[in-house]
Design a protein around this motif. Structure first.
Motif, PDB file in Angstrom:
ATOM      1  N   HIS A  22     -25.224  29.424  25.642  1.00  0.00           N
ATOM      2  CA  HIS A  22     -24.324  28.284  25.462  1.00  0.00           C
ATOM      3  C   HIS A  22     -24.319  27.403  26.719  1.00  0.00           C
ATOM      4  O   HIS A  22     -24.377  26.171  26.633  1.00  0.00           O
TER       5      HIS A  22
ATOM      6  N   GLN B 191     -27.400  25.371  26.823  1.00  0.00           N
ATOM      7  CA  GLN B 191     -27.349  24.218  25.917  1.00  0.00           C
ATOM      8  C   GLN B 191     -26.634  23.033  26.576  1.00  0.00           C
ATOM      9  O   GLN B 191     -27.077  21.882  26.442  1.00  0.00           O
ATOM     10  N   HIS B 192     -25.542  23.317  27.305  1.00  0.00           N
ATOM     11  CA  HIS B 192     -24.871  22.232  28.035  1.00  0.00           C
ATOM     12  C   HIS B 192     -25.825  21.602  29.053  1.00  0.00           C
ATOM     13  O   HIS B 192     -25.865  20.384  29.204  1.00  0.00           O
TER      14      HIS B 192
ATOM     15  N   CYS C  45     -15.140  21.875  25.924  1.00  0.00           N
ATOM     16  CA  CYS C  45     -15.769  22.902  25.096  1.00  0.00           C
ATOM     17  C   CYS C  45     -14.907  24.155  25.149  1.00  0.00           C
ATOM     18  O   CYS C  45     -14.378  24.494  26.194  1.00  0.00           O
TER      19      CYS C  45
ATOM     20  N   HIS D 191     -18.977  30.922  28.678  1.00  0.00           N
ATOM     21  CA  HIS D 191     -20.026  30.460  29.595  1.00  0.00           C
ATOM     22  C   HIS D 191     -20.163  31.374  30.809  1.00  0.00           C
ATOM     23  O   HIS D 191     -19.214  32.062  31.171  1.00  0.00           O
TER      24      HIS D 191
HETATM   25 ZN   LIG Z   1     -20.140  24.023  24.478  1.00  0.00          ZN
END
Ligand SMILES: [Zn+2]
Length: 247
Positions: free
Chosen positions: A107, A110-111, A211, A215
């Motif tokens: 995740h 992806q950021h 979000c 993370h």
């Molecule tokens: Zn996110």
């Protein structure tokens, strides 16, 4: 209301065991037996990130159930297989950590990818994403990537990883974030106006975005990002799939 234990800081994303009280239970026709807890470290599926799985145990570990799915549609429901703890019971939750940690890495990656594409391609923004524990993908619009573009994106992702920036998680009001960030950059246009307080995930020096996902606390935990596929999903929309490889 169930409190999510991972919301308040990056450190809190590393909570993998916890105690909680059962405040409700029931059975859903489709998904089976569930319990609602006063707090949880399990991520409830949503925002492109899949559910956490793991174990609930109680009576000093004598009884246990598997958590197969957590949703937040009608309250935060932990769907379980096995015995069902009584309302009021204290349970011990343990995440399937290998799976969750992989999802945290993907995740966060992806950021990073979304920020790199935005920076290199004139504000091309992320219009969809799906996280898995062994690969992930993001959709970009407007975008049209050549093989050289993909190479450039990959290199910039890995350059930023090598700088080892911290990932910070904190709360900020929508007004405050709007005042300091372009709307599109922070994907603010995707959030309902009714949400006044945001949970921000910041990659120090590179990205600030609201979000609710889980993370890692530093990009060095990602290893090496490798783009493995690109598909064109209609006019000016590109889907990029990547994996993370250990250094
Ligand atoms: Zn996110």
């Amino acid at each position: 209301m169930t409190e999510f234990l991972f919301m308040k800081s990056a450190e809190a994303n590393y909570v993998r065991e916890f105690d909680a009280i059962v405040i409700d239970s029931g059975t859903d026709a489709a998904a089976g037996a569930y319990v609602v807890l006063d707090k949880t470290a399990f991520y409830a599926e949503g925002g492109g990130q899949p559910t956490d799985t793991g174990i609930l145990s109680w009576d000093s570990g004598a009884r246990q159930a598997k958590v197969k799915l957590v949703t937040k549609k009608n309250g935060v429901r932990h769907f379980i297989v096995g015995e069902v703890p009584q309302k009021g019971a204290t349970v011990h939750g343990a995440l399937d950590w290998e799976n969750r940690y992989a999802l945290m890495r993907y995740h966060t990656a992806q950021h990073l990818l979304s920020a790199v594409v935005y920076d290199l391609y004139n504000g091309a923004h992320t219009v969809g994403n799906q996280i898995y524990a062994n690969k992930s993908r993001a959709d970009f619009y407007p975008a049209k990537f050549t093989d050289d573009d993909l190479k450039r994106i990959e290199e910039e992702c890995n350059r930023r990883i090598a700088l080892k920036p911290d990932v910070k998680i904190y709360e900020e009001s929508r007004d405050s974030l709007e005042a300091r960030m372009p709307q599109q950059r922070a994907n603010l246009d995707l959030l309902p106006k009714s949400i006044a307080m945001l949970r921000i995930v910041e990659i120090d020096g590179f990205d600030v975005v609201p979000c609710a996902g889980t993370h890692v606390r530093n990009l060095s935990e990602l290893g090496r990002l490798k783009i493995v596929a690109k598909e064109t999903k209609g006019a000016d929309k590109e889907r990029v799939t990547f994996v993370l490889e250990n250094e």
